[in-house]
Design an enzyme around this catalytic site. Structure first.
Site, PDB file in Angstrom:
ATOM      1  N   MET A  15       1.003  -1.403   0.353  1.00 11.79           N
ATOM      2  CA  MET A  15      -0.085  -0.060   0.012  1.00 11.79           C
ATOM      3  C   MET A  15       0.613   1.129   0.184  1.00 11.79           C
ATOM      4  O   MET A  15       0.827   1.666  -0.471  1.00 11.79           O
ATOM      5  CB  MET A  15      -0.917  -0.182   0.718  1.00 11.79           C
ATOM      6  CG  MET A  15      -2.228  -0.843   1.048  1.00 11.79           C
ATOM      7  SD  MET A  15      -3.218  -1.112  -0.214  1.00 11.79           S
ATOM      8  CE  MET A  15      -3.949   0.414  -0.067  1.00 11.79           C
ATOM      9  N   SER A 130      -9.660   2.211   1.289  1.00 13.80           N
ATOM     10  CA  SER A 130      -9.980   0.574   0.295  1.00 13.80           C
ATOM     11  C   SER A 130     -10.133   0.596  -0.813  1.00 13.80           C
ATOM     12  O   SER A 130      -9.693   2.635  -1.988  1.00 13.80           O
ATOM     13  CB  SER A 130     -11.855   0.441   0.868  1.00 13.80           C
ATOM     14  OG  SER A 130     -11.857  -1.027  -0.298  1.00 13.80           O
ATOM     15  N   GLY A 132      -6.827  -1.758  -1.872  1.00 14.22           N
ATOM     16  CA  GLY A 132      -6.466  -2.944  -2.055  1.00 14.22           C
ATOM     17  C   GLY A 132      -5.244  -2.202  -3.413  1.00 14.22           C
ATOM     18  O   GLY A 132      -4.602  -0.873  -2.909  1.00 14.22           O
ATOM     19  N   LYS A 185     -14.067   2.492   8.484  1.00 19.44           N
ATOM     20  CA  LYS A 185     -13.696   1.442   7.315  1.00 19.44           C
ATOM     21  C   LYS A 185     -13.847   0.256   8.288  1.00 19.44           C
ATOM     22  O   LYS A 185     -13.911  -0.815   7.179  1.00 19.44           O
ATOM     23  CB  LYS A 185     -11.839   1.457   7.436  1.00 19.44           C
ATOM     24  CG  LYS A 185     -10.875   0.612   6.471  1.00 19.44           C
ATOM     25  CD  LYS A 185     -11.545   0.627   4.941  1.00 19.44           C
ATOM     26  CE  LYS A 185     -10.322  -0.836   4.303  1.00 19.44           C
ATOM     27  NZ  LYS A 185      -9.959  -1.493   5.013  1.00 19.44           N
ATOM     28  N   HIS A 188     -16.938  -1.492   6.290  1.00 18.27           N
ATOM     29  CA  HIS A 188     -16.870  -1.666   5.258  1.00 18.27           C
ATOM     30  C   HIS A 188     -16.038  -2.447   5.265  1.00 18.27           C
ATOM     31  O   HIS A 188     -16.725  -4.019   3.928  1.00 18.27           O
ATOM     32  CB  HIS A 188     -15.962  -0.748   4.318  1.00 18.27           C
ATOM     33  CG  HIS A 188     -15.356  -0.709   3.804  1.00 18.27           C
ATOM     34  ND1 HIS A 188     -14.407  -1.977   3.595  1.00 18.27           N
ATOM     35  CD2 HIS A 188     -15.301  -0.115   1.963  1.00 18.27           C
ATOM     36  CE1 HIS A 188     -14.267  -1.807   1.675  1.00 18.27           C
ATOM     37  NE2 HIS A 188     -14.660  -1.081   0.904  1.00 18.27           N
ATOM     38  N   ASN A 189     -15.396  -3.394   6.137  1.00 21.89           N
ATOM     39  CA  ASN A 189     -14.785  -4.602   5.892  1.00 21.89           C
ATOM     40  C   ASN A 189     -15.343  -5.568   6.330  1.00 21.89           C
ATOM     41  O   ASN A 189     -15.508  -6.640   5.573  1.00 21.89           O
ATOM     42  CB  ASN A 189     -13.386  -4.914   6.795  1.00 21.89           C
ATOM     43  CG  ASN A 189     -12.306  -3.563   6.327  1.00 21.89           C
ATOM     44  OD1 ASN A 189     -12.321  -3.371   5.142  1.00 21.89           O
ATOM     45  ND2 ASN A 189     -11.016  -3.745   6.229  1.00 21.89           N
ATOM     46  N   GLU A 192     -17.883  -6.414   3.318  1.00 22.74           N
ATOM     47  CA  GLU A 192     -16.701  -6.972   3.008  1.00 22.74           C
ATOM     48  C   GLU A 192     -17.037  -8.800   2.787  1.00 22.74           C
ATOM     49  O   GLU A 192     -17.058  -9.246   1.834  1.00 22.74           O
ATOM     50  CB  GLU A 192     -15.911  -6.582   2.928  1.00 22.74           C
ATOM     51  CG  GLU A 192     -14.065  -6.901   1.499  1.00 22.74           C
ATOM     52  CD  GLU A 192     -13.053  -6.581   2.305  1.00 22.74           C
ATOM     53  OE1 GLU A 192     -12.304  -7.571   1.959  1.00 22.74           O
ATOM     54  OE2 GLU A 192     -12.862  -5.571   1.839  1.00 22.74           O
TER      55      GLU A 192
END
Length: 484
Positions: A15, A130, A132, A185, A188-189, A192
Site C-alpha cells: 500500500m 479501501s 487494495g 472502514k 466496510h470490511n 466485505e
C-alpha cells in the site's frame, strides 16, 4: 537542493509504495521512508525511478525534508508498529504537524492516539483506505477522520489521489471526529466479509445442487455483473473461475477451503454486540471463516456425521434464478446491517456521520463498490435518520421481488445438507425484523421465573416493569437492574 516535500509516506509495503507513486503522479513531492534500507533502495531504484520521490533513512530526515506543517502518512501494520512509528517521529515534529494513520487500526486505538497527540499539539487523523494494491496505485476510497483542523491541509492532497465516481466526484470526504474514519472502514470490511461469504455460498449451491462447473460459473457471474448484482466482488468472482492451471484444472479447485482473516470482521461483530445492533449476517460470515479453519476436524466429521437422505435432482434453471435472488436479497441485508451499525455508533459517539455521504465514498475504488450504492445515497438523502435501509421503497420492493427465490434457496440448502449460514442468517434477520410480535415474551417469562428480572406488559405503558411470583414463594422482590 530539491524542494521540501508535501507529504511523507512512512512504510513501503504494497500500500505504501503504491500510494507514494500515486501521489507523485498527481504532482506532489513525496519523501519515502522504510525501516529496511534495502527495501527503500529497491523502491527508489525500481518503481520510483524517474519520479520526484526522495528517500529518507531516519525519522529525523523525514521531518527535515517536509514542508510545514509536516504531513506524515503512516502505512505500517496496525497495532504496536503504529505506536512505535509515532514515537520515533515525535521528537522531530512541531505544533500543527499532521500524522495520518492509513492502516487498518482499531478505531479505539485511533481515539487514544488522537487524544495523546492533541495534548502535544500534533493533529492526528485515522484514515480508512479501501481498494487494495490497484486502488492505492490508481485511486482508492479514502475515509479520513480525527482532528478536523487537519482537513483543510489534507483535502487537496487526498482528493487528488482518490478514486472518482462516474460523475467525477472524489471518493474521499471527511468522516468525523475521533475514530470515525477507522470505524467506517471497519464496517466496510465487515460488509466485505458478508459479501464474500454470500458469493461463496452461491457458488457452492450452484456446484453442489446444479452441477455447475467453473467455466459455467464464470459465465453466470459475467451475466450477474450486468444487473442489480453488479459489483467489484461479483466481477472478480467471474474472473477467478476462468483461470486454469497448465493441465487444464481450474485453479480455484486446487485452493484449500480454509479462509484467512485479519480481524476487522471480528471487530465489526464485537462493536455490534457492544452497541446492541443485530449484525447477524456479518457475524455469521466471521464464524464461517473460523469454521473453515477447522479443516482437519471437518474432514474427520465428514466421514462420521450423517447428512440428509439423497434428494431428487434440482432443476438447474430454477436453481440459478433462486440463487441469484437469494444473493441479491442477502447482499441488501448485509449493507443494511452495516449502515445500522454506523448509525448506532454515530449516535453513541456523537460523530454525526453522513450515511448518504459514506455510500458515495464507496462507489469507486473500494472493494465493496456496487451498483446499488447510489440507491443507499437516495435512501438517506431525504431521510438522514432512516432506521434501516430495508424500509426504503427501493430496498423493500427489491426484497419483495426476490423473496420467493431467496426462501427457495434456503430451503434447498437445508434439505440437501448444504451449509449456507450467510443467506440463512440474512433471511432470518429479514423475517425477524418484519415480525410485529415474536417469541421474546417467552424469554422474558423465563428470565423472570429464575432471576426475577421483570417484564413489561402488553396492557400497560412501556417502561413499567412487573414481576410474577411463579413459584408461589410469597416474595415480591425483583432484580436490581434490567437490561432490554
Amino acid at each position: 537542493m530539491p524542494p521540501l516535500a508535501d507529504i511523507a509516506v512512512f512504510g513501503l509495503a504494497v500500500m505504501g509504495r503504491n500510494l507514494a507513486l500515486n501521489l507523485a503522479d498527481r504532482g506532489f513531492h513525496v519523501v519515502a521512508y522504510e525501516r529496511d534500507a534495502d527495501g527503500l533502495d529497491g523502491f527508489l531504484a525500481g518503481p520510483a525511478r524517474g519520479t520526484t520521490i526522495v528517500g529518507a533513512r531516519l525519522p529525523a530526515e523525514v521531518a527535515a525534508l517536509l514542508e510545514r506543517p509536516r504531513c506524515v502518512l503512516l502505512l505500517v501494520k496496525a497495532g504496536d508498529a503504529v505506536d512505535r512509528s509515532i514515537d520515533g517521529l515525535l521528537p522531530y515534529l512541531e505544533t500543527g504537524d499532521i500524522i495520518v494513520d492509513g492502516g487498518n487500526s482499531h478505531y479505539t486505538d485511533s481515539e487514544r492516539r488522537g487524544t495523546a497527540l492533541a495534548a502535544r499539539g500534533i493533529r492526528f487523523v485515522g484514515m480508512g483506505i479501501s481498494g487494495g494494491e490497484a486502488g492505492a496505485r490508481h485511486g482508492p476510497s479514502l475515509m479520513p477522520g480525527g482532528d478536523r483542523a487537519a482537513w483543510p491541509h489534507l483535502r487537496p492532497i487526498l482528493r487528488a489521489i482518490s478514486a472518482r465516481s462516474e460523475m467525477g466526484e472524489a471518493c474521499c470526504d471527511w468522516i468525523g471526529d475521533g475514530g470515525a474514519g477507522h470505524f467506517v472502514k471497519m464496517v466496510h470490511n465487515g460488509i466485505e466479509y458478508g459479501d464474500m461469504q454470500l458469493i461463496a455460498e452461491a457458488c457452492h449451491l450452484l456446484r453442489e445442487l446444479g452441477g455447475y462447473q467453473p467455466a459455467e460459473l464464470a459465465e453466470v457471474f459475467a451475466q450477474w455483473k450486468r444487473d442489480d448484482l453488479a459489483s467489484y466482488l461479483v466481477e472478480i468472482a467471474g474472473e477467478i473461475f476462468r483461470v486454469q492451471e497448465a493441465d487444464g484444472v481450474p485453479l480455484v479447485d486446487r485452493i484449500l477451503d480454509r479462509a484467512g482473516q485479519k480481524g476487522t470482521g471480528r471487530w465489526t461483530s464485537e462493536s455490534a454486540l457492544q452497541l446492541g445492533v443485530p449484525l447477524t449476517l456479518i457475524s455469521e460470515s466471521v464464524c464461517a471463516r473460523q469454521l473453515s479453519a477447522l479443516l482437519d476436524e471437518r474432514r474427520s466429521a465428514a466421514a462420521i456425521l450423517p447428512g440428509p437422505p439423497v434428494r431428487p435432482c434440482v432443476d438447474r434453471a430454477a436453481l440459478l434464478a433462486a440463487v441469484h435472488d437469494a444473493l441479491l436479497a442477502s447482499k441488501l441485508v448485509s449493507y443494511a446491517q452495516g449502515f445500522m451499525l454506523m448509525r448506532a455508533a454515530s449516535e453513541a459517539h456523537g460523530w454525526h456521520l453522513d450515511l448518504a455521504g459514506v455510500a458515495l465514498l464507496w462507489r469507486a475504488g473500494c472493494i465493496i463498490r456496487s451498483s446499488f450504492l447510489d440507491r443507499i445515497r437516495d435512501a438517506y438523502e431525504p431521510c438522514a435518520d432512516l432506521a434501516c435501509l430495508l424500509l426504503d421503497p427501493w430496498f423493500r420492493e427489491t426484497l419483495a421481488r426476490c423473496q420467493d427465490g431467496w426462501r427457495r434457496a434456503v430451503v434447498l440448502a437445508a434439505e440437501h445438507g448444504i451449509a449456507a449460514p450467510g443467506v440463512s442468517a440474512a433471511l432470518a434477520f429479514y423475517d425477524g425484523y418484519r415480525c410485529a410480535r415474536g417469541p421474546a415474551n417467552v424469554i422474558q417469562a423465563m428470565r423472570d421465573y429464575f432471576g426475577a428480572h421483570g417484564f413489561e406488559r402488553t396492557d400497560q405503558p412501556r417502561g413499567t416493569f412487573f414481576h410474577h411470583d411463579w413459584i408461589d414463594s410469597g416474595g415480591g422482590a425483583t432484580a436490581g437492574s434490567y437490561t432490554a
